[in-house]
Design an enzyme around this catalytic site. Structure first.
Site: not given
Length: 279
Positions: A147-149, A160
């Site tokens: 998420y939110c890459p 991550k």
């Protein structure tokens, strides 16, 4: 190396808000960093480092507010016990809870402009110093499926554990990172995946929202096979800053900064309310 030079500040002013508890509203954090940007940028404050923890909060980016069925997604998050806010900067949805430590480094641009990549690299170097003893390779590259890459996702073994962002105001640069310290990274990712599933539905959108693979996210405790606490990581943070500066001191906002904070906070609350009015 330029990035290490940024960590070498004559003085580091530390504002620790990592143990303020569930009553500390996340929107105040964005006002804090805006205030410190203005204060550091104008020379009224030395370089500042701030730590902060918020409980059960989902922070959406502006792009998230354009999801076709946003209210469905927010209803789900509320039912799961999360408050939902919209930040005043870019990026997409992230999870904040008691196992996520946020760090901000606020630099002045008085010695010349700080390139955006230089800011990201500086934070990456700080994190590598903080966890050097584990001998793990911490990479900075986009983890597709998180998420939110972003291009400066921090990962170990392809999983991550952190994301970095930046904000610039009045000659000050705030480089911000969220660190998944403990808890389940994949459970946080599953929560955000379900949010996007409900908020986007089957509708086609111009913007490509992330297709989240929970197995690609983990906490540092999971990745390093050691149970880390927020306090453990805070100690590492302060120890590294002490290596780069002879003068480090603890602080809160000054009397001169408080009116500025109130003004930034009011503006952020207004923007947040406006962004969520579309529901």
């Amino acid at each position: 190396m330029n990035e290490v030079e940024l960590l070498h500040q004559p003085t580091w002013r530390i504002i620790d808000q990592s143990s303020m508890g569930p009553a500390f509203p996340a929107l105040q954090s964005f006002a804090m960093d805006d205030t410190l940007c203005a204060s550091v940028g104008s020379g009224h404050s030395p370089a500042a480092a701030r730590s902060w923890v918020h409980h059960q909060t989902i922070v959406l980016g502006i792009q998230d507010t354009r999801l076709p069925f946003l209210s469905r997604g927010i209803d789900y998050l509320n039912k799961m016990g999360y408050e939902v806010i919209v930040r005043n900067s870019g990026g997409l949805a992230v999870v904040l809870d008691s196992g996520v430590l946020n760090l901000s480094l606020i630099f002045p641009e008085t010695q010349g402009k700080i390139d955006i990549n230089r800011g990201y690299e500086t934070m990456w170097i700080l994190i590598k110093h903080m966890f050097a003893e584990f001998g793990m390779n911490i990479e900075a590259r986009e983890i597709v499926g998180s998420y939110c890459p972003g291009s400066y996702d921090l990962s170990i073994g392809g999983k991550k554990f952190a994301g970095i962002s930046q904000r610039r105001i009045k000659g000050g640069v705030a480089v911000q990172i969220y660190l998944s310290v403990n808890g389940s990274g994949s459970e946080r990712a599953s929560l955000v995946r379900r949010f996007y599933g409900l908020a986007k539905g089957d509708k086609e959108t111009k913007f490509v929202y992330p297709c989240i693979k929970p197995e690609l996210m983990a906490s540092l405790s999971e990745l390093l096979s050691v149970e880390l606490t927020i306090s453990d990581v805070m100690l590492r943070f302060l120890q590294v800053l002490k290596k780069f500066s002879a003068n480090i001191y603890s602080s809160q906002l000054s009397q001169e900064e408080l009116p500025q904070f109130e003004a930034y906070y009011a503006r952020i609350v207004e923007r947040n309310d406006k962004a969520l009015q579309i529901i």
